[in-house]
Design an enzyme around this catalytic site. Sequence first.
Site, PDB file in Angstrom:
ATOM      1  N   THR A 188     -55.999  32.348 -20.871  1.00  0.00           N
ATOM      2  CA  THR A 188     -54.752  32.982 -20.428  1.00  0.00           C
ATOM      3  C   THR A 188     -53.860  33.464 -21.578  1.00  0.00           C
ATOM      4  OG1 THR A 188     -54.851  31.408 -18.599  1.00  0.00           O
ATOM      5  CG2 THR A 188     -52.811  32.651 -18.840  1.00  0.00           C
ATOM      6  N   PHE A 237     -51.877  22.091 -23.054  1.00  0.00           N
ATOM      7  CA  PHE A 237     -51.696  23.075 -24.126  1.00  0.00           C
ATOM      8  C   PHE A 237     -50.362  23.815 -24.002  1.00  0.00           C
ATOM      9  CE2 PHE A 237     -56.225  22.421 -23.857  1.00  0.00           C
ATOM     10  CZ  PHE A 237     -56.677  22.529 -25.150  1.00  0.00           C
ATOM     11  N   CYS A 263     -49.645  27.644 -12.975  1.00  0.00           N
ATOM     12  CA  CYS A 263     -49.155  26.934 -14.157  1.00  0.00           C
ATOM     13  C   CYS A 263     -47.843  26.239 -13.796  1.00  0.00           C
ATOM     14  CB  CYS A 263     -48.923  27.922 -15.282  1.00  0.00           C
ATOM     15  SG  CYS A 263     -48.457  27.077 -16.783  1.00  0.00           S
ATOM     16  N   LYS A 307     -55.413  32.770  -9.613  1.00  0.00           N
ATOM     17  CA  LYS A 307     -55.845  31.383  -9.842  1.00  0.00           C
ATOM     18  C   LYS A 307     -54.788  30.472  -9.242  1.00  0.00           C
ATOM     19  CE  LYS A 307     -57.897  28.062 -12.524  1.00  0.00           C
ATOM     20  NZ  LYS A 307     -57.892  28.173 -13.973  1.00  0.00           N
ATOM     21  N   THR A 316     -64.499  21.864 -18.034  1.00  0.00           N
ATOM     22  CA  THR A 316     -64.777  20.576 -18.679  1.00  0.00           C
ATOM     23  C   THR A 316     -66.280  20.350 -18.858  1.00  0.00           C
ATOM     24  OG1 THR A 316     -62.788  19.693 -17.613  1.00  0.00           O
ATOM     25  CG2 THR A 316     -64.335  18.092 -18.519  1.00  0.00           C
TER      26      THR A 316
HETATM   27  C1  LIG Z   1     -59.357  22.885 -22.411  1.00  0.00           C
HETATM   28  C2  LIG Z   1     -58.848  23.513 -21.143  1.00  0.00           C
HETATM   29  C3  LIG Z   1     -57.873  24.509 -21.191  1.00  0.00           C
HETATM   30  C4  LIG Z   1     -57.416  25.124 -20.015  1.00  0.00           C
HETATM   31  N1  LIG Z   1     -56.528  26.170 -20.081  1.00  0.00           N
HETATM   32  C5  LIG Z   1     -56.258  26.924 -18.966  1.00  0.00           C
HETATM   33  C6  LIG Z   1     -55.536  28.153 -19.057  1.00  0.00           C
HETATM   34  O1  LIG Z   1     -55.107  28.591 -20.137  1.00  0.00           O
HETATM   35  N2  LIG Z   1     -55.315  28.846 -17.911  1.00  0.00           N
HETATM   36  C7  LIG Z   1     -55.779  28.430 -16.684  1.00  0.00           C
HETATM   37  O2  LIG Z   1     -55.560  29.112 -15.682  1.00  0.00           O
HETATM   38  N3  LIG Z   1     -56.478  27.261 -16.572  1.00  0.00           N
HETATM   39  C8  LIG Z   1     -56.746  26.528 -17.689  1.00  0.00           C
HETATM   40  N4  LIG Z   1     -57.526  25.379 -17.590  1.00  0.00           N
HETATM   41  C9  LIG Z   1     -57.958  24.923 -16.242  1.00  0.00           C
HETATM   42  C10 LIG Z   1     -59.381  25.362 -15.903  1.00  0.00           C
HETATM   43  O3  LIG Z   1     -59.511  26.760 -15.813  1.00  0.00           O
HETATM   44  C11 LIG Z   1     -59.860  24.753 -14.580  1.00  0.00           C
HETATM   45  O4  LIG Z   1     -59.100  25.279 -13.519  1.00  0.00           O
HETATM   46  C12 LIG Z   1     -59.746  23.236 -14.535  1.00  0.00           C
HETATM   47  O5  LIG Z   1     -60.017  22.688 -15.791  1.00  0.00           O
HETATM   48  C13 LIG Z   1     -60.713  22.636 -13.509  1.00  0.00           C
HETATM   49  O6  LIG Z   1     -62.055  22.907 -13.859  1.00  0.00           O
HETATM   50  P1  LIG Z   1     -62.998  21.813 -14.583  1.00  0.00           P
HETATM   51  O7  LIG Z   1     -62.941  20.585 -13.766  1.00  0.00           O
HETATM   52  O8  LIG Z   1     -64.339  22.470 -14.667  1.00  0.00           O
HETATM   53  O9  LIG Z   1     -62.425  21.591 -15.950  1.00  0.00           O
HETATM   54  C14 LIG Z   1     -57.952  24.723 -18.757  1.00  0.00           C
HETATM   55  C15 LIG Z   1     -58.918  23.699 -18.729  1.00  0.00           C
HETATM   56  C16 LIG Z   1     -59.370  23.092 -19.883  1.00  0.00           C
HETATM   57  C17 LIG Z   1     -60.409  22.013 -19.812  1.00  0.00           C
END
Ligand SMILES: Cc1cc2nc3c(=O)[nH]c(=O)nc-3n(C[C@H](O)[C@H](O)[C@H](O)COP(=O)(O)O)c2cc1C
Length: 359
Positions: free
Chosen positions: A82, A130, A199, A234, A343
């Site tokens: 993002t 973050f 967010c 999202k 993840t």
């Molecule tokens: C390291 C990290 C950074 C993330 N940064 C963002 C982001 O900048 N924007 C966003 O919409 N989601 C962000 N997410 C959320 C992921 O897109 C996702 O919705 C969330 O982690 C669930 O998926 P997962 O269980 O596979 O991690 C981030 C996730 C992780 C692990």
Amino acid sequence: MIFRMLYQPFYDPAKSYEENFQNGPFGVFVDKQVLENNSQKTFDFLGFKINSPFGIPAGPLINGNFVKGALDKGFDIVTYKTVRSSKYPCHPWPNVLSVKIDGDLTMEKAGGKLVADKNYHEPLSITNSFGVPSSDPEFWQKDLSDAVKYAREGQLVVGAFQGTKREGQSVEDYINDYRVTAKLLKETGVKVMEVNLSCPNEGTNNLLCYDTERSVIVAKAIKEVIGEIPLIIKIGYFKDEEVLKDFVKKIGNIVQGISVINTIAAEVVDENGNQALPGEGRLRSGVCGHAIKWAGLEMVGRLKKLRKEFNYNFQIIGVGGVTTVDDFFEYRKAGADIVMSATGAMWNPYLARDVKEKL
Ligand SMILES: Cc1cc2nc3c(=O)[nH]c(=O)nc-3n(C[C@H](O)[C@H](O)[C@H](O)COP(=O)(O)O)c2cc1C
């Protein structure tokens, strides 16, 4: 669940965001080995032919080098983390910690405290914090544009963005920030865009997606700027079915895709019970990985039902807790057109290869 060895993560939680940005990615993402697409199969996604309905959502791919590493390893729909309309700082390190959760992170458990440490293990659940940092557009426009061109046949790079709240800003200024960022993103040549409506602290009601009226205004404003470019929103987990129904009814014919879910927030403490992530406003932090899979799957099923009810045709992008090949198929069965892993992919850079072997 089958337990397997975790690979070295391509984003290294032991290092600062800046160090990752400068020197990352890490592990097999930089071995220069390209996993070519050997399958004859193709899939449709928003009018594009893709090699597989699997990818990485906004987050761990923090710049073009990370995106290129993911494309090399066969993730076919990859999202550039993002971005914003101007440079924005990152929360202090640490930004990622392992969290201990027995089973699912239910809404009830999310109301309590979770203990975090640096011991990553399966089943993999983490917290990430973050604050949605961004480089300035001068940097990310060129960087993203290069990454878009790097994608091979059957691969797609998604450009994710969000608006920025600033002190003294009017609502109109805030909406306009989405327009400005969408225009900057369009200039990169990106073929699909995703706006983050999930967010914390950006909406009047905690998450922007819980404020239906404003979400609709934002989505319409963006579509006016980007025209035919498909727009994904999202969103987070919705507890209330009526609220979700109203949201989908009002926005599901404006956008071309809905990505579910973002993280689920909970209080995160260290083994002594103190706030685990330093700084104001960071006691509550987003949890992702295995423990939220139930919520992602549930939301995919609910969206599928509502899409049918309203006779809409938005694509459903299932996200949350996909750490194994079986998880991918579970999401597809629940109704996800596309599945993504943040993840899980971080600790298994071969997850796309593994999924494609069974596809
Ligand atoms: C390291 C990290 C950074 C993330 N940064 C963002 C982001 O900048 N924007 C966003 O919409 N989601 C962000 N997410 C959320 C992921 O897109 C996702 O919705 C969330 O982690 C669930 O998926 P997962 O269980 O596979 O991690 C981030 C996730 C992780 C692990």
